[in-house]
Design an enzyme around this catalytic site. Structure first.
Site, PDB file in Angstrom:
ATOM      1  N   ARG A 237       0.753  -1.195   0.095  1.00 40.80           N
ATOM      2  CA  ARG A 237      -0.073  -0.219   0.078  1.00 40.80           C
ATOM      3  C   ARG A 237       1.010   1.144   0.068  1.00 40.80           C
ATOM      4  O   ARG A 237       1.978   1.271   0.532  1.00 40.80           O
ATOM      5  CB  ARG A 237      -1.021   0.066   1.351  1.00 40.80           C
ATOM      6  CG  ARG A 237      -1.984  -0.785   0.980  1.00 40.80           C
ATOM      7  CD  ARG A 237      -3.127  -0.631   0.152  1.00 40.80           C
ATOM      8  NE  ARG A 237      -4.178  -1.372  -0.039  1.00 40.80           N
ATOM      9  CZ  ARG A 237      -4.336  -2.574  -0.979  1.00 40.80           C
ATOM     10  NH1 ARG A 237      -3.218  -2.738  -1.817  1.00 40.80           N
ATOM     11  NH2 ARG A 237      -5.399  -3.111  -1.035  1.00 40.80           N
ATOM     12  N   HIS A 285      -0.065   0.716  -9.562  1.00 40.25           N
ATOM     13  CA  HIS A 285      -0.889   0.208  -8.952  1.00 40.25           C
ATOM     14  C   HIS A 285      -1.439  -1.100  -9.864  1.00 40.25           C
ATOM     15  O   HIS A 285      -2.906  -1.546  -9.661  1.00 40.25           O
ATOM     16  CB  HIS A 285      -2.081   0.649  -8.112  1.00 40.25           C
ATOM     17  CG  HIS A 285      -2.376   0.337  -7.120  1.00 40.25           C
ATOM     18  ND1 HIS A 285      -2.892   1.210  -5.968  1.00 40.25           N
ATOM     19  CD2 HIS A 285      -2.728  -1.117  -6.760  1.00 40.25           C
ATOM     20  CE1 HIS A 285      -3.117   0.201  -4.932  1.00 40.25           C
ATOM     21  NE2 HIS A 285      -3.216  -1.223  -5.231  1.00 40.25           N
TER      22      HIS A 285
END
Length: 322
Positions: A237, A285
């Protein structure tokens, strides 16, 4: 055994930034008897039994009186808790072989790219330089340290181990992983870090892990291994990393390179200095993108298990937020 749950309601697709039609088609194929909606109209709040979420709008789940279970469409669940009005209901992480393999592919790809000097050779190609680096170490000379030993971390560790790398792992709590030297807690972190050549971060984002990839970690890693200074790979993350500290560690030689798939702000702003740093590999991502065709059958199976006898797996601890 828990009591069966009656199937009466709809599934609410509450995900921002994704094409809902892909998911609607996947549900129509896997469970045509289930109705999935992308918005809850006034007067229909009581018809929703389940919610599928990814960065749902604040308060979008708050007034659904018959909502029973919230399914996170990603491997992590920190995006769920960005909404401070999430009802006190079971939250389930969607775990699938497809999602796990995608993450393992990314980790192995980046580890091998750095191990086989990919960034160096690409830079040479741009300058039309033909030069083999004969310092290429063997895999068994390199230690890959994985922070986070959940489903994703364990699978990546297994694949890397079979490629010949020495693999170690760190987690908040004790873990036992065959063939992997494991460390845990604050006391075990320093011992773990001082042997790592390539640091892979797959931790969940929680109040305890926020910003953990910072100078306090980089400064405890070995200074000169078989690949030079250590390499960072973060596919967990964005909130796990302090990007200013990553830049500083690269400048000071505490890190020799980094591969980053996640960022503090996404999309990564055009004015971010990370874009132009030749020591950083950036991916958008994309390490383990959720596939509707792969995840929907898993979600349907979990819903049917729940309705049959109340069984739910992969439940999130709301206090720990993972």
């Amino acid at each position: 055994m828990s009591a069966a749950v009656k199937n009466t309601g709809k599934i609410y697709f509450a995900a921002t930034g994704w094409d809902p039609e892909i998911w609607i088609k996947a549900f129509a194929k896997a469970a045509p008897e289930r109705e999935i909606v992308t918005e809850v109209k006034a007067g229909e709040e009581a018809s929703i039994d389940y919610a599928l979420v990814w960065k749902q709008k604040r308060g979008s789940l708050a007034n659904l009186p018959n909502l029973k279970v919230i399914f996170s469409l990603g491997a992590g669940v920190d995006h769920v808790f960005h909404d401070d009005q999430v009802p006190d209901l079971p939250i389930v992480r969607t775990v699938s072989p497809d999602l796990t393999m995608r993450m393992t592919e990314y980790v192995v790809w980046q580890v091998l790219d750095h191990h086989r000097l990919g960034p160096q050779y690409r830079a040479q190609q741009l300058k039309k330089i033909w030069r083999e680096d004969r310092r290429q170490p063997a895999a068994n000379e390199v230690n890959v340290g994985i922070m986070g030993l959940g489903v994703l971390g364990r699978d990546a560790a297994d694949k890397l181990k079979h490629l010949g790398f020495n693999v170690s792992g760190w987690s908040r709590r004790p873990q036992d992983v065959a063939g992997v030297a494991t460390y845990h807690g604050k006391d075990g972190l320093s011992e773990f870090l001082k042997q790592v050549d390539i640091l892979v971060c797959l931790l969940p984002l929680t109040p305890d892990t926020k910003g953990i990839l910072s100078m306090s970690v980089f400064g405890r890693m070995k200074e000169d291994g078989p690949l030079g200074a250590p390499i960072l790979i973060n596919a967990g993350r964005g909130g796990l990393q302090n990007e200013a500290d990553i830049q500083a560690a690269l400048e000071r030689g505490l890190l020799s390179a980094a591969s980053l798939d996640v960022f503090e702000t996404e999309p990564l702003p055009e004015n971010s200095p990370l874009w132009g740093n030749p020591k950083i590999t950036i991916t958008p991502h994309a390490a383990a993108s959720s596939s509707a065709n792969a995840l929907v059958p898993e979600i349907i199976r979990m819903i049917r298990d729940y309705e049959r006898d109340g069984t739910l797996i992969n439940l999130v601890d709301r206090e720990k937020q993972y």
